[in-house]
Design a protein around this motif. Structure first.
Motif, PDB file in Angstrom:
ATOM      1  N   TYR A   1      29.713  -3.658  13.545  1.00  0.00           N
ATOM      2  CA  TYR A   1      28.962  -2.938  14.569  1.00  0.00           C
ATOM      3  C   TYR A   1      29.395  -3.319  15.986  1.00  0.00           C
ATOM      4  CZ  TYR A   1      25.754  -1.460  10.864  1.00  0.00           C
ATOM      5  OH  TYR A   1      25.216  -0.904   9.734  1.00  0.00           O
ATOM      6  N   VAL A   2      30.259  -4.318  16.121  1.00  0.00           N
ATOM      7  CA  VAL A   2      30.727  -4.719  17.453  1.00  0.00           C
ATOM      8  C   VAL A   2      31.564  -3.589  18.043  1.00  0.00           C
ATOM      9  CG1 VAL A   2      32.110  -6.375  18.759  1.00  0.00           C
ATOM     10  CG2 VAL A   2      30.650  -7.170  16.872  1.00  0.00           C
ATOM     11  N   ASP A   3      31.254  -3.203  19.258  1.00  0.00           N
ATOM     12  CA  ASP A   3      31.887  -2.055  19.884  1.00  0.00           C
ATOM     13  C   ASP A   3      33.275  -2.372  20.405  1.00  0.00           C
ATOM     14  OD1 ASP A   3      30.239  -3.702  21.681  1.00  0.00           O
ATOM     15  OD2 ASP A   3      31.049  -2.436  23.266  1.00  0.00           O
TER      16      ASP A   3
ATOM     17  N   ALA B   1      25.933   2.884  21.563  1.00  0.00           N
ATOM     18  CA  ALA B   1      24.754   3.711  21.762  1.00  0.00           C
ATOM     19  C   ALA B   1      23.618   3.337  20.811  1.00  0.00           C
ATOM     20  CB  ALA B   1      25.116   5.187  21.638  1.00  0.00           C
ATOM     21  N   TRP B   2      22.489   4.001  21.001  1.00  0.00           N
ATOM     22  CA  TRP B   2      21.196   3.652  20.410  1.00  0.00           C
ATOM     23  C   TRP B   2      21.250   3.418  18.901  1.00  0.00           C
ATOM     24  CZ3 TRP B   2      16.395   3.597  23.164  1.00  0.00           C
ATOM     25  CH2 TRP B   2      15.253   3.469  22.369  1.00  0.00           C
ATOM     26  N   VAL B   3      21.655   4.437  18.154  1.00  0.00           N
ATOM     27  CA  VAL B   3      21.546   4.371  16.697  1.00  0.00           C
ATOM     28  C   VAL B   3      22.409   3.262  16.119  1.00  0.00           C
ATOM     29  CG1 VAL B   3      22.015   5.617  14.547  1.00  0.00           C
ATOM     30  CG2 VAL B   3      20.856   6.783  16.436  1.00  0.00           C
ATOM     31  N   LYS B   4      23.660   3.175  16.562  1.00  0.00           N
ATOM     32  CA  LYS B   4      24.552   2.169  15.991  1.00  0.00           C
ATOM     33  C   LYS B   4      24.078   0.762  16.309  1.00  0.00           C
ATOM     34  CE  LYS B   4      29.396   0.973  15.351  1.00  0.00           C
ATOM     35  NZ  LYS B   4      30.805   1.307  15.655  1.00  0.00           N
TER      36      LYS B   4
ATOM     37  N   GLN C   1      21.166  -0.069  14.137  1.00  0.00           N
ATOM     38  CA  GLN C   1      21.628  -0.337  12.772  1.00  0.00           C
ATOM     39  C   GLN C   1      22.128  -1.774  12.658  1.00  0.00           C
ATOM     40  OE1 GLN C   1      24.556   2.757  12.334  1.00  0.00           O
ATOM     41  NE2 GLN C   1      23.126   4.180  11.353  1.00  0.00           N
ATOM     42  N   GLY C   2      22.872  -2.226  13.663  1.00  0.00           N
ATOM     43  CA  GLY C   2      23.334  -3.615  13.668  1.00  0.00           C
ATOM     44  C   GLY C   2      22.180  -4.597  13.743  1.00  0.00           C
ATOM     45  N   ILE C   3      21.195  -4.287  14.587  1.00  0.00           N
ATOM     46  CA  ILE C   3      20.017  -5.156  14.710  1.00  0.00           C
ATOM     47  C   ILE C   3      19.254  -5.212  13.391  1.00  0.00           C
ATOM     48  CG2 ILE C   3      17.739  -5.315  15.811  1.00  0.00           C
ATOM     49  CD1 ILE C   3      19.186  -4.191  18.374  1.00  0.00           C
TER      50      ILE C   3
ATOM     51  N   TYR D   1      23.773  -9.752  21.151  1.00  0.00           N
ATOM     52  CA  TYR D   1      24.839  -8.930  21.733  1.00  0.00           C
ATOM     53  C   TYR D   1      24.489  -7.447  21.641  1.00  0.00           C
ATOM     54  CZ  TYR D   1      29.358  -6.767  22.539  1.00  0.00           C
ATOM     55  OH  TYR D   1      30.372  -5.980  23.034  1.00  0.00           O
ATOM     56  N   PHE D   2      23.950  -7.020  20.504  1.00  0.00           N
ATOM     57  CA  PHE D   2      23.564  -5.616  20.364  1.00  0.00           C
ATOM     58  C   PHE D   2      22.463  -5.255  21.359  1.00  0.00           C
ATOM     59  CE2 PHE D   2      24.744  -6.234  15.634  1.00  0.00           C
ATOM     60  CZ  PHE D   2      26.088  -6.046  15.919  1.00  0.00           C
TER      61      PHE D   2
END
Length: 553
Positions: A31-33, A81-84, A87-89, A133-134
């Motif tokens: 999930y890291v951007d 963005a929000w959803v991703k 999801q990581g959180i 981080y998220f």
């Protein structure tokens, strides 16, 4: 239907062995951007700022500045963005709530049991780092957001109100403080707990310190600090100095050659990795094709699409090698030979007319009108330039190419950024370019020149606060170009009305004798102050009546 908002194996399967738990953690890291053009069909956020312009009209990146941005078009393809991020959180919370306290007794006689248990115990700190981080990505994007620090049902999640941005920043910094001394300090020095596996790419103590320092600087910035609490800048400078000291103690610092930071072997070349604090590595070939190169190589060569073309606005930010801005009459800048004697970082970042780029090519670029790589060719640069930085110029996209070495590392945190962060925090805290304090013995002026000295460019010497701030912003734009900072920096400074209302292109033409003429062209863009923060996606507002939309969206 037994519906869950996350998609993982059930707990009983995961806790069967160390490998399954490790695989769960790998999912969390996914999930890291990163921004190699992996959203919006090749466009980077740089092209929604004044760094670049995407060469093909109709790309979704234009929504950021043409009025098409809205809650129903909330740019959810953005990597942070929000959803991703939620999801990581959710994945981090799942691990922290349900996968603690395992002993793997059936494996205790394995020779690597103690080392594997050490790794397993460390996962909790990695998960907390990732969750923090998220949340940093969310707060810089939306401001205050719902704070979820444990597993909740969908109904519970969809009833939460937004916490304040202050609460989110305090949570991030608090989490970093809580885990900083517990997470592994250095994966290359695990001693008796070392495993015969590669440990690069995992969050360590320096990554935690880096997140805390960057979050503190954002929290101190005008967008999130409307009362002008100067103590926040003091904290940001202090955290950043602590990070830089810890880096030095571990043998880290600025790598000798700026352009080496994007070398395909940067992640395991000691002379380069010394500057990298945390990054995400990927292989272009495994992603489908040579992603960065395929999107950004010049139009007119096989496989080239034009892509994110640096603006003249960015090019003008590069000083002369003597350290003077090009607008200084004493700089030596020649408008008829505009790329001579410039900051070497320009040549490392931007491909200009006459360059041989990509490096496997034999012909020089022709970015002038009618040239082999210029307008009106489809996908040709509208700005007069192509992107070098981030690209591996030895990769050929020709159909008969056998070049396969396409590893890239997105530099989430690196030492160069934090010398600049320190300079900004110190300047804002003291109001002076040369002041020091007992706990902050390096001045803003000394810090800002660290990256310039590495590049071989003359020092900034301006002591007037207003002049220094302009020089600082230029240095930051130059050093961190295309690394995902400019889009957010201008927002947190609340200076978009100065920087995001237009860009400048360079239009090149040639005479019969081959003389090239350079003409600047200003392109206006739309800006509205509501764009300092993203709109919350309308789908989230419809699901949760307690969510309030950001102002004026």
């Amino acid at each position: 239907m037994d519906y869950k908002e996350y998609n993982i194996y059930d707990r009983d399967y995961i806790v069967k062995n160390f490998g399954n738990v490790g695989g769960f953690m790998t999912t969390l890291y996914n999930y890291v951007d990163y921004d190699f053009g992996n959203f919006s069909s090749g466009a980077m956020l740089a092209s929604a700022s004044d760094e670049s312009e995407y060469s093909k009209m109709g790309n979704g990146i234009e929504d950021f500045y043409n009025g098409a941005w809205s809650p129903s078009n909330a740019k959810e393809d953005l990597p942070s963005a929000w959803v991703k991020m939620y999801q990581g959180i959710a994945t981090a919370n799942e691990f922290l709530d349900k996968f603690q306290g395992e002993t793997f007794d059936e494996l205790k006689y394995n020779p690597d049991y103690r080392a594997q248990m050490h790794r397993y115990e460390n996962y909790r700190y990695e998960a907390r780092f990732m969750r923090a981080y998220f949340y940093f990505n969310l707060v810089k994007t939306y401001g205050g957001v719902p704070l979820i620090d444990c597993v909740m049902s969908p109904n519970e999640v969809n009833s939460l109100a937004r916490a304040s941005s202050d609460s989110i920043f305090a949570f991030i910094i608090g989490e970093c403080d809580a885990i900083q001394d517990s997470i592994v300090a250095d994966y290359s020095d695990l001693g008796e707990y070392a495993l015969d596996t590669e440990e690069t790419g995992r969050a360590d103590r320096l990554a935690v310190m880096a997140l805390k320092a960057r979050a503190a600087l954002y929290w101190a910035s005008p967008l999130f600090n409307p009362s002008g609490d100067n103590g926040r800048y003091h904290a940001a400078a202090l955290y950043t100095k602590q990070l830089l000291d810890a880096c030095e103690e571990r043998g880290k610092g600025l790598t000798a050659n700026y352009r080496d930071l994007w070398n395909s072997r940067s992640y395991n070349t000691q002379a380069i990795v010394k500057e990298i604090i945390f990054g995400r590595r990927y292989s272009s070939s495994s992603a489908g094709d040579h992603l960065v190169e395929g999107y950004n190589y010049p139009a007119g060569i096989e496989g080239g699409a034009g892509g994110n073309c640096p603006t003249q606005t960015l090019v003008d930010a590069y000083d002369m090698i003597n350290g003077k801005p090009i607008g200084d009459p004493a700089s030596g800048y020649d408008p008829a030979n505009p790329y001579a004697n410039r900051d070497p970082r320009l040549a490392a970042t931007v491909a200009t007319n006459g360059d041989v780029w990509p490096s496997y090519q034999s012909k020089a670029l022709q970015t002038y009108y009618g040239g082999a790589n210029g307008e009106p060719l489809e996908g040709a640069t509208p700005t007069g330039y192509y992107l070098k930085k981030l690209c591996n110029g030895s990769i050929s996209l020709a159909s008969n190419s056998t070049m396969k070495d396409a590893t890239h590392t997105w530099l989430t945190f690196r030492v160069g950024e934090f010398w600049l962060n320190y300079a900004e925090a110190m300047f804002r805290y003291t109001g002076s370019v040369s002041a020091t304090t007992p706990d902050l013995p390096v001045s803003a002026l000394e810090a800002v020149n660290m990256t310039r000295r590495r590049a071989g460019v003359g020092d900034i010497t301006d002591t007037d606060p207003g002049a220094f701030w302009e020089r600082y912003k230029n240095e930051r734009m130059v050093e961190l170009a295309f690394e995902g900072h400019r889009f957010w920096d201008v927002r947190r400074w609340k200076e978009a009305d100065k920087h995001f209302t237009s860009i400048t292109e360079m239009k090149l033409t040639t005479a019969a004798d081959g003389t090239v003429t350079y003409a600047r062209n200003k392109v206006n863009r739309q800006w509205d102050d509501k764009m300092y923060l993203f709109p919350i996606p309308q789908t989230e507002i419809l699901k949760n009546p307690n969510l309030k939309q950001n102002p004026n969206w």
